[in-house]
Structure formats: C-alpha cells, structure tokens
Motif scaffolding. Structure first.
Motif, short mmCIF file in Angstrom:
data_model
loop_
_atom_site.label_atom_id
_atom_site.label_comp_id
_atom_site.label_asym_id
_atom_site.label_seq_id
_atom_site.Cartn_x
_atom_site.Cartn_y
_atom_site.Cartn_z
N ALA B 32 0.68 -1.33 0.01
CA ALA B 32 0.01 0.11 0.01
C ALA B 32 0.70 1.14 0.10
N ALA B 33 2.01 0.97 0.60
CA ALA B 33 3.11 2.39 0.65
C ALA B 33 3.68 2.69 -0.71
N ILE B 34 3.61 1.74 -1.61
CA ILE B 34 4.54 2.06 -2.63
C ILE B 34 3.35 2.66 -3.94
N PRO B 35 4.00 4.07 -4.40
CA PRO B 35 3.27 4.86 -5.01
C PRO B 35 2.73 3.89 -6.35
N ASN B 36 1.54 3.97 -6.52
CA ASN B 36 0.72 3.47 -7.59
C ASN B 36 0.83 3.97 -9.04
N GLU B 37 0.76 5.34 -9.16
CA GLU B 37 0.47 5.87 -10.39
C GLU B 37 1.58 6.09 -11.19
N ALA B 38 1.43 5.63 -12.20
CA ALA B 38 2.72 6.13 -13.31
C ALA B 38 2.18 6.98 -14.32
N ALA B 39 3.11 8.17 -14.25
CA ALA B 39 2.47 9.25 -15.27
C ALA B 39 2.45 8.84 -16.82
N THR B 40 1.59 9.18 -17.41
CA THR B 40 1.29 8.92 -19.12
C THR B 40 1.95 10.19 -19.55
N GLU B 41 2.21 9.86 -21.02
CA GLU B 41 2.78 10.91 -21.76
C GLU B 41 1.58 11.26 -22.78
N ALA B 42 1.33 12.81 -22.61
CA ALA B 42 0.29 13.23 -23.48
C ALA B 42 0.54 12.86 -24.93
N GLY B 43 -0.36 12.45 -25.64
CA GLY B 43 -0.27 12.18 -27.19
C GLY B 43 0.09 10.46 -27.21
N THR B 44 0.53 9.74 -26.53
CA THR B 44 0.98 8.50 -26.59
C THR B 44 -0.25 7.58 -26.16
N PRO B 45 -0.50 6.69 -27.04
CA PRO B 45 -1.66 6.00 -26.88
C PRO B 45 -1.11 4.87 -25.67
N VAL B 46 -2.23 4.49 -24.75
CA VAL B 46 -2.24 3.57 -23.83
C VAL B 46 -3.21 2.41 -23.91
N THR B 47 -2.75 1.00 -24.23
CA THR B 47 -3.49 -0.04 -24.30
C THR B 47 -3.52 -0.81 -23.14
N VAL B 48 -4.77 -1.22 -22.61
CA VAL B 48 -4.97 -1.95 -21.59
C VAL B 48 -6.32 -2.74 -21.69
N GLY B 49 -6.33 -4.21 -21.43
CA GLY B 49 -7.44 -5.14 -21.66
C GLY B 49 -8.30 -4.69 -23.08
N GLY B 50 -7.49 -4.57 -24.10
CA GLY B 50 -8.05 -4.47 -25.31
C GLY B 50 -8.64 -3.21 -25.89
#
Lengths: 351, 181
Positions: B32-50
C-alpha cells in the motif's frame, strides 16, 4: 494437599506452558477469524455450492489425513501435535499466505510493471509460513520429537492442512467468479488439484522441509552448523521446486517433474530416516529403565534392517514407541504406561 | 543451549509471531505504501484490456491494474471496460447502463440526454452525463466493428466543469483492439 502445594503445582503447570504453543495458537485464532470473515462469508453467500465445495474438500482432507496417520505405524505421536499441525497449515499459514500473495503481486506490478509473484514470491511466502509451523512444533517441549521422521510427519500434516483449505478457497472463489454449473466445476477442481498433480505438492514439500528442520534440531553438538546449513539448503531446493511447479498453468512434463521428483525424494527420506531412527532408538533404549523387558535376541531383531516377518515388524514398531516414550516423557505418565503395556503385549505375541 | 530452554522458547515464539505478522500484515502495508500511479505521456496511446486511449496532459495510470484500463487526474477517474460484442448502436447500448442511476434511491441524479459523437477513427459513440451534488458519473459507449466498450468517468462536479471537454476528446481517441480503424 495443602493450598500452598496446590498453588505450587498450578504455578509449575503454568510455567510449563510453552510460549511457542501460545504464539502458534494466537496466529491460528487470528487466521481462523479472518478466513471466516472473508472466505467463509463468500462461501455462505454462494449458498449450497459454496457449502458443497467445503464439504467435498473436508472429506478429501479427512481421508488423506487418515491415510497419513495410519501409515506412521510405530509412532505414538500426541494427537494435540497432529491437530496443531493441521490447524497451523489450514488456518494460520493459509490466511497469512492469501493476503501476502496478493500483496506481493501488487508490489511487483507497482515496482517492475510485471507480475512474477506466482513462481517467485509465492513459494517463499508459502513454504516459509509452513516451515515456521513445523519449527514451532519441534520446539514445543511436550510435543517434541526431534527426529527427522517426526519433522517429516508434522510437515506432511501442516502441508496437507494448507493444501485442503487452499483448494477449498480456490474452488469457492472459482465458483464466485464463474457462476454456472457448480457440480462439474467442483469435480473438475478436485480432479485437478486433489487427485492428479495437486496430490503431490504442499504435503510433500513441507514433509521434506520438516524432515530437514528436525534433522538439524537433533544434531549432535559438533554437527549443528553443518546440519543447519543443510536444512537451509533443503528449504531452498523445495522452494525452487515449488517455484518451477508454479510456472506452469497446465499439466505438462515440467510441473509433473516438479511434483513427482520431490515425492520420490520424500519416499527416500522416509526410508533412510526410518533406518536411522531404528538405530538411534535401539542405542538410546539400551540405556533406559525397562528396556530389559526385551530379550537380547529381540533387541537384535529390532535392529535388523529388514525384519523378515510381520510379527517382528510389529514388535520393532512397538518397541520404538516404547523407547520414545521412555526417552522423552516422564515416567508415570499415561503414555509411558501405555507404551510399556504395548511392549509387553508385543513380547507375549512374539513368544 | 537446549531446545526447550526458556530463551529458545521465547525466541521461537517471537519468530512465529514476527514472521507470520510480517507476511500477513507487513507485506500488504508495504504494497500500500508503494506509489501506484505512473504518469502517462500526453499524446502517446495507452492500451490495456483490449482498449486503446490517448491521454492528454496530466493523466496517470495505476500500475497494479492489468486487465482494465484506468486513468486518473485530479479527483476524476476514467475506466474503460474490456470490449464485448455490440448488441446494438451506441445509444441503445447506453440506455440500460444509465438505468441504475435513474433508480438510485439514495442519490438524485440529474441525467442528460444521450449525446452522439464520432471517434477519431470514425467509430460511433454516445454518452450520458449524470450530475448530483458534488459528483458526476458520465457513461460513454463506443461501437467499432461489432465490438463495444463502455467508458465510465467519475469525479467531483468541479472536475467535470474543468475536464469535461478534455475527457470527451480523450474518449474520441478510443480504439478497440482488433477493430478496424
């Protein structure tokens, strides 16, 4: 008896309560409560299929444990030790591992963006929790049977308890996630995890680790370091086998090898540990009061590597039980008397 | 030192409590103490779960969710569910999805009419905004080549005020894996 004497006896009894036993019971109680709150409520929520899954695995577990207990023919191990081993494996270790495996998965995903927990951290978490239980059983004075076969036996029970409860949780979780025909789903899970490769995993792994722990615990003073390192080596090898087993999702030669090779090793350990046990107890028993109940030729028979008839084997087994009782327990206890009676019965049967 | 001596007993008890406690309670705390969020790069597509989406500036991705696409910014969260076979057009798929909000006994939601839109790849979509005091839920549906995905965005009403244009533009970049462009 005076009040002072009663007080002194009670105080002595309290002082004999092992902190190790108390610690184990605390963890078992916490585990039972948490398992009930999460998995118990989930199973009840599933209705009849959830209850049926637990009943099916309970029957499986009772039969498996009855076989294991029957196989340890000669031993006179206390029932409290067996119950504690099963409870540690089924309630304490299962509870602790359930949350820890999920946490390890989260840690991996957050740190390295992939999730190797099944083959990397799960073996460490589960094997260490089970091993701590065996270590506790070895340390409790009234249960203490610091011989490799004792550690092996308790290890098998800890592993069997863990496996049965884990499988029941796995089955009910599967029913929850994939509602449909519960009967075939329960049977398919039992065949996969209970009657094929699942049969040879947790109980076998912890049996080997338990033998290693007890082997180190009974080391003569000059061999303690060597045997302790050896036990750690055995523990690491078992974790590696568990990890290899967990790399596979279907039955194939890799996980078959990771399941069956340890099983073969366990059988070899039983064979050699039993031989060592006989030699040890024969030597120990020669110096115990009451050993003179056996004739010289009977002592020779007991020490034979391959008893050639059933009666001799029975005599030897009972003599080992007696030797254990005479060596480990205070004279006058119920178990000591029972062992002496067994020995006398064996003598009369042999005469 | 004998195994049944008191020091060994206490050390054994401490080992049992300590190791079980660390494994059962400590590891979840560490996770729970480990940061969970990873910043995304604006304009770069992200694909998860199809589902693929192209975030704009400032959105982050939770690292420990691997099956469902989730993006977060400020107090709002965007969740794109895995694609499923489309059972109709976007508006007809959307209707039953917002029905639970209409029947919510605890919160009175102010639901808008379905609004159609077209994604950058030409797929059809529709969305319904539901507002309640201090919160919003917007359901989007995108239909592409016989597959549909539901995108749910939640947050505070302040988030909706400041982000609704940005969110709609992001949803318009949604592409379903395996679908044509």
């Amino acid at each position: 008896m005076s009040t002072a004497a009663v007080g002194a006896t009670a105080e002595a009894r309290v002082r004999r309560i092992s902190p190790v036993a108390v610690a184990m019971l605390i963890v078992i109680a916490i585990g039972a409560w948490n398992l009930w709150q999460v998995d118990g409520q989930l199973s009840i929520g599933l209705g009849l299929p959830g209850v049926a899954a637990w009943v099916a695995w309970a029957i499986y577990g009772l039969v498996a444990i009855a076989i294991v207990v029957a196989l340890q023919r000669f031993a006179d191990r206390p029932i409290t030790g067996m119950v504690l081993a099963l409870a540690w494996g089924g309630l304490a270790a299962t509870w602790a591992a359930e949350g820890a495996n999920a946490a390890a998965s989260t840690i991996f995903l957050r740190v390295i963006d992939s999730d190797p927990h099944a083959w990397l951290s799960t073996p460490v978490i589960e094997e260490s929790l089970k091993a701590v239980g065996v270590l506790g059983l070895v340390l409790i004075p009234v249960l203490r049977r610091v011989r490799p076969l004792d550690g092996l036996f308790y290890g098998v029970l800890v592993g069997a308890g863990f496996q049965v409860v884990e499988d029941a949780i796995y089955t009910t979780t599967s029913l929850f996630q994939n509602p449909g025909e519960p009967g075939p789903a329960i049977i398919a899970t039992m065949v996969m995890r209970g009657f094929t490769i699942g049969l040879f995993t947790h109980a076998v792994y912890t049996g080997i680790v338990g033998a290693g722990i007890a082997w180190a615990a009974c080391a003569p003073s000059g061999q303690r370091l060597r045997r302790s390192l050896g036990a750690i080596g055995i523990f690491v090898a078992v974790m590696a086998a568990h990890g290899i087993f967990n790399t596979q999702d279907t039955i194939n030669p890799i996980n078959l090898a990771a399941a069956l090779i340890p099983f073969a090793v366990l059988l070899l350990v039983i064979r050699y540990a039993r031989r060592g046990e006989i030699a040890f107890l024969a030597a120990e028993a020669a110096s115990q009061d009451g050993w003179g109940e056996l004739r010289t030729d009977e002592v020779a028979l007991i020490g034979a590597a391959r008893p050639d008839d059933k009666q001799t084997r029975r005599l030897r087994d009972r003599a080992i039980a007696f030797a254990w009782a005479a060596d480990r327990l205070e004279p006058g206890t119920r178990r000591y008397r029972r062992a002496v009676e067994r020995l006398r019965g064996a003598r009369h049967g042999a005469a | 030192m004998k195994i049944d001596s008191r020091p060994v007993q206490w050390i054994g008890a401490a080992l049992i409590l300590g190791w079980a406690g660390f494994i059962a309670l400590g590891l979840p705390q560490i996770a729970a103490a480990i940061p969970n969020e990873a910043a995304t790069e604006a304009g770069t597509p992200v694909t998860v779960g199809g589902v693929t989406i192209t975030p704009s500036e400032g959105w982050s991705l939770p690292k420990d969710v691997s099956e469902i696409l989730i993006l977060r910014k400020a107090g709002s969260q965007l969740t794109a569910l895995p694609p499923a076979p489309a059972t109709g057009d976007a508006t007809s798929i959307l209707a039953p999805l917002v029905e639970p909000l209409r029947q919510d006994p605890n919160v009175t939601w102010n639901l808008g009419d379905p609004q159609p839109f077209t994604t950058a790849s030409g797929a059809s979509g529709a969305y319904v905004v539901a507002l309640a005091p201090q919160q919003f839920v917007t359901n989007y549906v995108v239909v592409q080549d016989g597959q549909s995905t539901q995108v749910i965005v939640t947050g505070t009403d302040a988030d909706w005020t400041s982000l609704h244009e940005e969110i709609l533009n992001m949803v318009k970049t949604v592409a379903i894996a395996g679908g044509g462009s």
